[in-house]
Each structure stands twice: as C-alpha cells, then as structure tokens.
Design a protein around this motif. Structure first.
Motif, PDB file in Angstrom:
ATOM      1  N   ASP A 125      63.344  30.220 -18.916  1.00 25.16           N
ATOM      2  CA  ASP A 125      64.542  29.418 -18.641  1.00 25.16           C
ATOM      3  C   ASP A 125      64.833  29.480 -17.137  1.00 25.16           C
ATOM      4  O   ASP A 125      64.960  30.583 -16.576  1.00 25.16           O
ATOM      5  N   PRO A 126      64.908  28.333 -16.462  1.00 26.60           N
ATOM      6  CA  PRO A 126      65.046  28.352 -14.997  1.00 26.60           C
ATOM      7  C   PRO A 126      66.250  29.151 -14.494  1.00 26.60           C
ATOM      8  O   PRO A 126      66.108  29.950 -13.568  1.00 26.60           O
ATOM      9  N   GLU A 131      65.981  32.466 -12.217  1.00 26.97           N
ATOM     10  CA  GLU A 131      66.474  32.388 -10.838  1.00 26.97           C
ATOM     11  C   GLU A 131      67.783  33.144 -10.609  1.00 26.97           C
ATOM     12  O   GLU A 131      68.393  33.027  -9.539  1.00 26.97           O
ATOM     13  N   ALA A 132      68.189  33.961 -11.563  1.00 26.86           N
ATOM     14  CA  ALA A 132      69.410  34.767 -11.363  1.00 26.86           C
ATOM     15  C   ALA A 132      69.219  35.644 -10.128  1.00 26.86           C
ATOM     16  O   ALA A 132      68.098  36.106  -9.860  1.00 26.86           O
ATOM     17  N   LYS A 133      70.302  35.840  -9.385  1.00 22.70           N
ATOM     18  CA  LYS A 133      70.229  36.639  -8.154  1.00 22.70           C
ATOM     19  C   LYS A 133      69.764  38.065  -8.492  1.00 22.70           C
ATOM     20  O   LYS A 133      70.396  38.756  -9.288  1.00 22.70           O
ATOM     21  N   VAL A 168      75.660  31.878 -18.250  1.00 19.78           N
ATOM     22  CA  VAL A 168      74.937  31.705 -19.514  1.00 19.78           C
ATOM     23  C   VAL A 168      73.450  32.002 -19.300  1.00 19.78           C
ATOM     24  O   VAL A 168      72.844  31.488 -18.358  1.00 19.78           O
ATOM     25  N   TRP A 169      72.874  32.835 -20.172  1.00 23.30           N
ATOM     26  CA  TRP A 169      71.472  33.242 -20.029  1.00 23.30           C
ATOM     27  C   TRP A 169      70.701  32.959 -21.322  1.00 23.30           C
ATOM     28  O   TRP A 169      71.298  32.889 -22.392  1.00 23.30           O
ATOM     29  N   ASP A 190      60.750  41.254 -14.823  1.00 20.69           N
ATOM     30  CA  ASP A 190      61.789  41.230 -15.870  1.00 20.69           C
ATOM     31  C   ASP A 190      61.370  40.378 -17.070  1.00 20.69           C
ATOM     32  O   ASP A 190      62.123  40.281 -18.046  1.00 20.69           O
ATOM     33  N   ARG A 191      60.214  39.721 -16.956  1.00 20.01           N
ATOM     34  CA  ARG A 191      59.722  38.893 -18.060  1.00 20.01           C
ATOM     35  C   ARG A 191      59.691  39.723 -19.346  1.00 20.01           C
ATOM     36  O   ARG A 191      59.236  40.856 -19.331  1.00 20.01           O
TER      37      ARG A 191
END
Ligand code: ZN
Length: 306
Positions: free
Chosen positions: A231-232, A236-238, A182-183, A244-245
């Motif tokens: 969103d943490p 922190e996605a691999k 979930v993102w 990517d902001r």
C-alpha cells in the motif's frame, strides 16, 4: 541589574529547582496510570455491543476466567477503559469467559493466579516484574498450560526481562505508522481459522502500528496479520523502511504447555467497534484459553525459513 532584582531571580531559580526535585522524588511507579479509569459513555458501549460477536466459535470446555491487567508505568493509552469494556462485553455476550480487572502487581502471586485461565494485558506499558516470586508465578502460569493475551502496547513491556518479552513474541521499537492516519493490513494467512472473520480480505485501519523486535533467528510465531507495505501510503510513512515488509501485527504461539495471542491493533477506540477485529480477538482469546484448537506451528516463509 539591581540587588533586589537579582535576589528575585535567584529565588525563582531555587523554587524551580525545588519544584523539579519534588516532582522527581514523588514520581512513583504508577505515575502514568490514572488511579481510576474514566467511565465509558453509553454511546461507546452501544457501539461495542453492536460490533461484538453474538456467539463464540466454540463453547468453552469449562467456565473460563480472565485477569484483564491494565497497569501502565510508561505511556497511558486513553483507549484502555474502552478496550476493557469491549473484552467484558464479548465475554458476557458469548459466554466464552468472565473477566476480572486489575492494575495491582500483587495479582502476580501463584495462589491468586490459580483462579484464572488466562491473563490479558490491555495496553500495559513498561511493566516491571522486579520480584523473583512474581516472575516465577507468571512464568509457571503460562508454561504450566494457561494463556497470555496481549493487545497493542502489550509488547511495550519487559525491557529488563528478555525471557518474558520473547514469550510475548515481539517488542516495540518504533511506530512510523501513527494513530492519526489510515494504514493497510494484510491478512497474511487467509485460510487460518483465526483469520476467518476477515473473509480473505485485506483491510485498512486508523490506528498506530508498531515496528516490533523479533526474537531469535527462527520464527517462533504463527503470523496472522501483517503490515501491508504494498500500500503506497503505508510504504511511504515517515520513517518506514523496506525491512518493515510483512511486519507482524497479530500472531499466536505455543509456549511451554501454554498459549499466546497478541494483536497489535488497538491504539484507537474505533478498533473496538469493528466486528471483524473483535471476532479475531475473541477467537484469539479462545485459542489462548485452550478452547479453540488451531495450528500454532511457526510460520514458514516463501524461502522455507522459519
Ligand atoms: Zn499506541
């Protein structure tokens, strides 16, 4: 090893090589797409029917017809039949447009395209417009005032045709945000009419989100949704990077006399059961068709840069 065993070993190697060569030479450009799409279950149809908007924001200026194209030369998304159904149901339920479905490259012909008001690329991959006449017909279509709509993998095309990739407005680079998690998605311009379905509220999706290549120094897109790197879990996605902001997820743009709407959501079936996302897509489709007039001037960021 005795001679018999050696002979058997060599035979196995020769057979394996022949098998590989046969597979290689018989691989045609349609290898990834199935010949026929799987029927969508009644249960899924009911979910889409319930989630689809009951009316369109604007009445079409005239009856509209969309070519929904789904050919995959690369990765085939299992959601393609579900997305086709969602697009069809939204058109029927609201009267905004009718749909024609195809995976035939011969549709990219000036005479055949003339009957359509827009082309929607439903998760097409690695599309190849090798023939100059097809390229010309496609570019004349959009530059002449018609619409292009792209869902999710619609930006995974045109690697040998930069002009078309630039027209869509982005191109797949990677997906650190995989479809099994979930993102967070940010409603980047809450007051834009095409974002009205989200009521100013950021949201989360279980979907695959792309890192997209941007074209040119100046922003050419009106950015509607972005990845929310505050969103943490998303940050922190691999493989995720600080750059990517504000990665654009959905946008519109003008192109020649035509219009583009791209929505990067739509890897998983469940995206097509979400009312706000379907309304966003319908509104974007109506923008691309030329029925819903909204500001598509390129987004200007906080630094005043386009
Ligand atoms: Zn995908």
């Amino acid at each position: 090893m005795n001679r018999e065993a050696m002979g058997t070993g060599i035979s196995i190697i020769v057979l394996a090589l022949l098998f590989f060569a046969f597979g290689f030479f018989t691989r045609d450009s349609r290898a990834a797409s199935p010949k026929e799409l799987k029927p969508v279950s009644e249960e899924i149809i009911a979910k889409i029917e319930a989630a689809a908007p009951s009316s369109a924001v604007v009445k079409p200026i005239k009856p509209r017809k969309i070519l929904v194209f789904w050919l995959c030369n690369g990765f085939y998304h299992e959601c393609i039949p579900v997305a086709n159904k969602a697009i069809e149901i939204m058109g029927k339920k609201t009267g905004a447009y009718e749909t024609v479905f195809s995976d035939d490259m011969n549709m990219f012909d000036a005479k055949k395209l003339a009957q359509f008001d827009a082309i929607l690329f439903n998760n097409t991959t690695q599309l190849d417009f090798n023939e100059p006449a097809r390229k010309q017909a496609f570019m004349d279509f959009v530059k002449g005032g018609k619409g292009i709509i792209g869902l999710h993998a619609a930006s995974d095309n045109f690697y040998k045709w930069p002009e078309a990739a630039e027209m869509i407005g982005g191109q797949f680079i990677a997906h650190p945000w995989t479809g099994d998690k979930v993102w967070a998605i940010k409603v980047y311009e809450p007051n834009h009419p095409l974002n009205a379905p989200f009521k100013g509220e950021d949201f989360k999706v279980k979907d695959e989100i792309y890192r997209q290549k941007k074209f040119g120094k100046e922003e050419s897109r009106r950015i509607l949704l972005t990845l929310d790197m505050d969103d943490p879990a998303t940050k922190e996605a691999k493989g995720a990077m600080e750059s990517d902001r504000d990665m654009p997820v959905s946008w519109i743009k003008d192109y020649g006399k035509g219009r583009i709407f791209y929505c990067g959501l739509g890897h998983n079936n469940e995206i097509y059961y979400r009312p706000a996302i379907l309304q966003h897509e319908l509104d974007g489709i109506q923008f691309a068709l030329g029925d819903l007039k909204v500001d598509a001037a390129p987004t200007v960021n906080e630094k005043g840069q386009k």
